[in-house]
Scaffold this motif. Structure first.
Motif, PDB file in Angstrom:
ATOM      1  N   GLU A 546       0.881  -1.172  -0.013  1.00 51.47           N
ATOM      2  CA  GLU A 546      -0.041  -0.042   0.049  1.00 51.47           C
ATOM      3  C   GLU A 546       0.825   1.336   0.225  1.00 51.47           C
ATOM      4  OE1 GLU A 546      -2.593  -0.260   3.447  1.00 51.47           O
ATOM      5  OE2 GLU A 546      -3.652  -1.952   2.871  1.00 51.47           O
ATOM      6  N   GLU A 547       0.465   2.353  -0.499  1.00 52.98           N
ATOM      7  CA  GLU A 547       1.011   3.602  -0.399  1.00 52.98           C
ATOM      8  C   GLU A 547       1.307   3.834   0.783  1.00 52.98           C
ATOM      9  OE1 GLU A 547       0.937   8.060  -2.440  1.00 52.98           O
ATOM     10  OE2 GLU A 547      -0.947   6.768  -2.417  1.00 52.98           O
ATOM     11  N   PRO A 548       2.790   4.146   1.175  1.00 50.89           N
ATOM     12  CA  PRO A 548       3.010   4.342   2.564  1.00 50.89           C
ATOM     13  C   PRO A 548       3.045   5.984   2.996  1.00 50.89           C
ATOM     14  CG  PRO A 548       4.794   3.276   1.432  1.00 50.89           C
ATOM     15  CD  PRO A 548       3.831   3.866   0.404  1.00 50.89           C
ATOM     16  N   ALA A 549       2.889   6.331   3.906  1.00 50.47           N
ATOM     17  CA  ALA A 549       2.756   7.569   4.715  1.00 50.47           C
ATOM     18  C   ALA A 549       4.060   8.493   4.252  1.00 50.47           C
ATOM     19  CB  ALA A 549       2.501   7.775   5.922  1.00 50.47           C
ATOM     20  N   ARG A 550       4.033   9.678   3.889  1.00 48.28           N
ATOM     21  CA  ARG A 550       5.186  10.382   3.678  1.00 48.28           C
ATOM     22  C   ARG A 550       5.831  11.094   4.935  1.00 48.28           C
ATOM     23  NH1 ARG A 550       2.237   9.650  -0.910  1.00 48.28           N
ATOM     24  NH2 ARG A 550       3.485   9.627  -2.616  1.00 48.28           N
ATOM     25  N   SER A 557       9.527   0.594   4.574  1.00 46.71           N
ATOM     26  CA  SER A 557       9.433  -0.854   5.393  1.00 46.71           C
ATOM     27  C   SER A 557       8.212  -1.427   4.671  1.00 46.71           C
ATOM     28  CB  SER A 557       9.150  -0.642   6.727  1.00 46.71           C
ATOM     29  OG  SER A 557       8.991  -1.926   7.392  1.00 46.71           O
ATOM     30  N   ASN A 558       8.441  -2.848   4.605  1.00 49.52           N
ATOM     31  CA  ASN A 558       7.234  -3.554   4.099  1.00 49.52           C
ATOM     32  C   ASN A 558       6.676  -4.411   4.875  1.00 49.52           C
ATOM     33  OD1 ASN A 558       9.004  -5.548   3.484  1.00 49.52           O
ATOM     34  ND2 ASN A 558       8.824  -5.809   1.496  1.00 49.52           N
ATOM     35  N   GLY A 559       7.128  -4.658   6.395  1.00 53.33           N
ATOM     36  CA  GLY A 559       6.897  -5.465   7.382  1.00 53.33           C
ATOM     37  C   GLY A 559       7.840  -6.722   7.352  1.00 53.33           C
ATOM     38  N   VAL A 560       8.287  -6.556   6.298  1.00 52.00           N
ATOM     39  CA  VAL A 560       9.545  -7.766   6.275  1.00 52.00           C
ATOM     40  C   VAL A 560      10.854  -7.383   6.001  1.00 52.00           C
ATOM     41  CG1 VAL A 560      10.313  -9.859   4.926  1.00 52.00           C
ATOM     42  CG2 VAL A 560       7.755  -9.357   5.187  1.00 52.00           C
ATOM     43  N   LEU A 561      11.239  -6.342   5.012  1.00 52.81           N
ATOM     44  CA  LEU A 561      12.437  -5.518   4.882  1.00 52.81           C
ATOM     45  C   LEU A 561      12.297  -4.283   4.918  1.00 52.81           C
ATOM     46  CD1 LEU A 561      13.276  -7.778   1.473  1.00 52.81           C
ATOM     47  CD2 LEU A 561      14.151  -8.113   3.679  1.00 52.81           C
ATOM     48  N   LEU A 585       6.685  -6.667  -8.552  1.00 51.86           N
ATOM     49  CA  LEU A 585       6.354  -7.488  -7.097  1.00 51.86           C
ATOM     50  C   LEU A 585       5.394  -7.070  -6.183  1.00 51.86           C
ATOM     51  CD1 LEU A 585      10.424  -7.345  -6.453  1.00 51.86           C
ATOM     52  CD2 LEU A 585       9.081  -9.001  -7.336  1.00 51.86           C
ATOM     53  N   ALA A 586       4.866  -5.648  -6.526  1.00 51.52           N
ATOM     54  CA  ALA A 586       3.881  -5.155  -5.544  1.00 51.52           C
ATOM     55  C   ALA A 586       3.349  -3.954  -6.349  1.00 51.52           C
ATOM     56  CB  ALA A 586       4.652  -4.533  -4.308  1.00 51.52           C
ATOM     57  N   THR A 587       2.148  -3.588  -5.539  1.00 50.84           N
ATOM     58  CA  THR A 587       1.504  -2.478  -6.371  1.00 50.84           C
ATOM     59  C   THR A 587       2.256  -1.009  -6.206  1.00 50.84           C
ATOM     60  OG1 THR A 587      -0.754  -3.324  -5.593  1.00 50.84           O
ATOM     61  CG2 THR A 587      -0.743  -1.084  -6.304  1.00 50.84           C
ATOM     62  N   TRP A 588       3.069  -0.896  -5.013  1.00 49.29           N
ATOM     63  CA  TRP A 588       3.859   0.309  -4.814  1.00 49.29           C
ATOM     64  C   TRP A 588       5.021  -0.111  -4.482  1.00 49.29           C
ATOM     65  CZ3 TRP A 588       2.263   5.131  -5.104  1.00 49.29           C
ATOM     66  CH2 TRP A 588       0.680   5.572  -5.229  1.00 49.29           C
ATOM     67  N   THR A 589       6.290   0.752  -4.918  1.00 53.17           N
ATOM     68  CA  THR A 589       7.576   0.775  -4.647  1.00 53.17           C
ATOM     69  C   THR A 589       8.123   1.783  -4.005  1.00 53.17           C
ATOM     70  OG1 THR A 589       7.922  -0.952  -6.866  1.00 53.17           O
ATOM     71  CG2 THR A 589       9.750   0.114  -5.634  1.00 53.17           C
ATOM     72  N   SER A 590       8.587   1.771  -2.970  1.00 49.73           N
ATOM     73  CA  SER A 590       9.387   2.770  -2.112  1.00 49.73           C
ATOM     74  C   SER A 590      10.826   2.963  -2.213  1.00 49.73           C
ATOM     75  CB  SER A 590       8.958   2.984  -0.824  1.00 49.73           C
ATOM     76  OG  SER A 590       7.487   2.947  -0.671  1.00 49.73           O
ATOM     77  N   VAL A 591      11.313   4.242  -2.740  1.00 49.40           N
ATOM     78  CA  VAL A 591      12.791   4.308  -2.999  1.00 49.40           C
ATOM     79  C   VAL A 591      13.294   5.535  -2.130  1.00 49.40           C
ATOM     80  CG1 VAL A 591      14.468   4.587  -4.795  1.00 49.40           C
ATOM     81  CG2 VAL A 591      12.403   3.574  -5.164  1.00 49.40           C
ATOM     82  N   PRO A 592      14.164   5.250  -0.989  1.00 48.59           N
ATOM     83  CA  PRO A 592      14.781   6.102  -0.410  1.00 48.59           C
ATOM     84  C   PRO A 592      15.587   6.763  -1.237  1.00 48.59           C
ATOM     85  CG  PRO A 592      14.348   4.233   1.066  1.00 48.59           C
ATOM     86  CD  PRO A 592      14.127   3.793  -0.457  1.00 48.59           C
ATOM     87  N   TRP A 593      15.837   8.318  -1.241  1.00 48.30           N
ATOM     88  CA  TRP A 593      16.901   8.905  -1.699  1.00 48.30           C
ATOM     89  C   TRP A 593      17.442  10.037  -0.967  1.00 48.30           C
ATOM     90  CZ3 TRP A 593      16.219  14.136  -2.443  1.00 48.30           C
ATOM     91  CH2 TRP A 593      15.184  14.708  -2.235  1.00 48.30           C
ATOM     92  N   CYS A 594      18.635  10.580  -1.331  1.00 47.83           N
ATOM     93  CA  CYS A 594      19.222  11.722  -0.615  1.00 47.83           C
ATOM     94  C   CYS A 594      19.946  12.436  -1.695  1.00 47.83           C
ATOM     95  CB  CYS A 594      19.881  11.469   0.779  1.00 47.83           C
ATOM     96  SG  CYS A 594      21.454  10.305   0.223  1.00 47.83           S
TER      97      CYS A 594
END
Length: 652
Positions: A546-550, A557-561, A585-594
């Motif tokens: 699911e789309e995570p909070a920002r 996190s996806n609860g596993v990784l 792999l999933a509906t959403w993909t979250s990519v941390p960046w800096c």
């Protein structure tokens, strides 16, 4: 109605196969299910198997041929391993298809090798199966049908084949023709063998041609076909001389390959043609059939069965028994332009183990654990420039990439997300759809131009891959940042796109890898050429349901990784990109960046600790500097490394 995965679970044998539960019965049931589920989509005489879905880029005639040839692989392996026993009537069913497909007067006739190049690929599968099932199929065909088959395959002789793994298709076809008393060109085979010798790289690896193309084709094609050819040509001096060489290369390669399978059975999500799925198991069966002294048969079966079980448990094939264009379930963006609804059935290569009888050691040995199940490991793979890290706690295998881009040094193409990213793993997928598939974000180091577009790295120079005295892995590469306006209407064969480049500053990247961590150092050299804009660094693309909070932190996190970044000084901008329907792999993909808020400072080393693992880290690695160019790395386990950046970039 019970699903395939439910039925297969009933067959589990945890004594013989303590890790997967799978035995030869599971593989046979999977093959039979695929073959029987395909029959409703066959033409009247079975020459074409046209699976549902939009036609592929080469048209419905090619799609129907693919459907026949690729399911024919599964049928051939099944019959060969049973010594001709055929309770499903596969031999008669496919014999009818052979007769109609090779009959130039039949309305079901196949597109010929001199009409479409894709027929050259499918012809190799047909020739291979006819070899494996010779006493039960070829020898029982009528002289007319045998003549038709020879006539159909004959245009391979003297024809042009791309100088990649396709050369083996010509060799396999012509070797079968020679064995069947048909026409054959010794010159074609000799020249093809010489060309493929040039594909060999360090430690048993092959490149798919002259470019830095390393992917699953290394195993399911470039190791698979040479040893099959030596079987077909047994007794000929060229084959008997080359077989020990091919066998030694495969054995060495397999020691690396077993490290690239996750504990959950997932292959590395990297490279083109991923829709072939459990074809990735073919390399392990090839080792078993050829009799490589090691890895042992229990480990080879563990790797192969883990891969197939992974896909079955995730819905491939689907409840209707069909393999769609996708990875787990249907997801068409994973396809290349050459892919059609019959293409996924190259997965049948992964059923190659069924060509071995039930009494073969690969079926009777007790499963052995994968390297990632035995403990944490660090492996530097020289040919593709990969730093491979596996962690037992989460079962994930990660690759940090400083040597593969499906190109050559100095080219200025766009980055292919399947080849040119800085990292790949068995638990993540690069962004393959949406805006960021064409503009690098995940696992990237990029300069942003005045419009905010990220630069590309394809054409980079590898300067170092290896191991520090502590066992920590290290690698480095450098490239000219560039932006590309792609040429229109280029076919998607998985590699980067050509176009009009605009050159920017050079970028240098050094990676140190230990466990779930990478310490990434990035610098724009002080060359007097000012960067065009800010520096941005992308982390691991984590699949989430699911789309995570920002919340602004570079963490997901996806609860596993967990995927996290810990930026060093100067990287004062950060966040998380949330991309919808961007990976299979999933509906959403979250990519941390800096990144930097302003232009990157020339000559300054920026550093970021990049994490992918099962437990939220208590503390990141620390970095300090001793003098102008030596980085001191202190890892959470207390290990300290000294990394001379000048030496790494000089290629020492």
């Amino acid at each position: 109605m019970r699903t395939l995965r439910e039925s297969l679970r009933d067959l589990d044998d945890r004594r013989l196969s303590p890790y997967t539960g799978w035995t030869r019965d599971h593989w046979a049931a999977l093959a039979d299910h695929l073959l029987l589920s395909a029959r409703p989509y066959a033409s009247n005489s079975h020459a074409r198997v046209s699976f549902p879905g939009a036609p592929g880029g080469y048209g419905s005639d090619v799609d129907g041929l693919e459907g026949f040839a690729r399911t024919f692989l599964a049928a051939g392996f099944r019959i060969a391993g049973e010594g001709g026993r055929d309770p499903l009537g596969l031999l008669d069913w496919y014999a009818q298809g052979l007769a109609a497909g090779t009959d130039p007067r039949s309305p079901e006739r196949w597109v010929r090798l001199d009409e479409h190049d894709q027929a050259k690929v499918e012809a190799a599968s047909i020739a291979l199966v006819l070899h494996l099932t010779r006493p039960w199929l070829w020898d029982r065909l009528s002289p007319l049908v045998q003549e038709q088959v020879v006539d159909y395959l004959a245009p391979a002789i003297g024809s042009g084949y791309p100088p990649i793994n396709w050369i083996w298709f010509q060799i396999i076809v012509e070797q079968f023709l020679a064995s069947a008393g048909g026409p054959c060109s010794a010159k074609d085979i000799d020249e093809g063998l010489a060309l493929t010798d040039g594909f060999a790289r360090e430690d048993g690896w092959y490149a798919d041609g002259a470019e830095r193309s390393y992917d699953h084709y290394v195993g399911w094609a470039l190791h698979f076909y040479p040893l099959m050819w030596t079987e077909m040509a047994a007794g000929e001096p060229a084959a008997d001389t080359r077989r020990p060489v091919y066998l030694a290369r495969l054995e060495r390669y397999l020691h690396d390959a077993v490290h690239l399978v996750g504990a959950d059975g997932s292959p590395l999500v990297q490279g083109r043609s991923l829709t072939y799925r459990f074809a990735a198991a073919a390399q392990f069966w090839a080792g078993a059939r050829a009799g490589t002294p090691s890895p042992g048969p229990g480990l080879l079966r563990r790797a192969a069965s883990g891969i197939a079980r992974h896909f079955v448990e995730h819905g491939a094939p689907g409840d209707d028994g069909i393999l769609t264009l996708g990875w787990h379930r249907e997801w068409r963006p994973i396809a290349q332009s050459y892919s059609g609804p019959g293409s996924p059935y190259w997965a049948a290569k992964g059923l190659f183990g069924l060509s071995l009888p039930a009494g073969h050691p690969v079926w009777t040995a007790v499963e052995e654990p994968l390297p990632v199940e035995s403990g944490d490991f660090h492996l530097a793979v020289r040919a593709p420039g990969w730093l491979v890290s596996g962690t037992r706690e989460d079962g994930v295998v990660r690759v940090v990439n400083h040597g593969t881009d499906h190109s050559r040094p100095g080219t200025n193409l766009t980055d292919s997300p399947l080849y040119a990213r800085l990292g790949y793993s068995t638990a993540t997928s690069p962004l393959l759809a949406g805006a960021h598939s064409a503009e690098p974000f995940d696992q990237s180091a990029a300069i942003l131009d005045e419009s905010g577009r990220p630069s590309h790295r394809t054409g980079f120079e590898t300067t170092f891959t290896g191991r520090l005295p502590s066992g920590t892995l290290a690698g480095a590469s450098r490239w000219r940042a560039h932006w590309v306006t792609p040429d229109a209407d280029q076919p998607d064969h998985g590699s980067g796109r050509s176009g009009t480049p605009r050159l920017g500053p050079w970028l240098e990247v050094i990676s140190a890898v230990r466990g779930p961590w990478e310490l990434r150092l990035v610098r724009v050299p002080a060359s007097g050429e000012a960067p065009l804009g800010p520096l941005r660094l992308g982390g691991w693309p984590l699949p989430v349901a699911e789309e995570p909070a920002r919340d602004g932190r570079p963490a997901a996190s996806n609860g596993v990784l967990r995927s996290r970044l810990f930026p060093g000084p100067g990287l004062d901008a950060s966040g998380v990109l949330h991309a919808e329907d961007a990976t299979p792999l999933a509906t959403w993909t979250s990519v941390p960046w800096c990144g930097t808020t302003g232009p990157a400072r020339p000559g300054t080393w920026y550093d970021v600790a990049i994490f992918l693992g099962g437990q939220d880290p208590a503390e990141p690695p620390a970095l300090s500097w001793d003098g102008a160019g030596t980085a001191i790395l202190t890892w959470p386990d207390g290990t300290e490394d000294r990394l001379d950046t000048g030496t790494a970039l000089a290629g020492a």
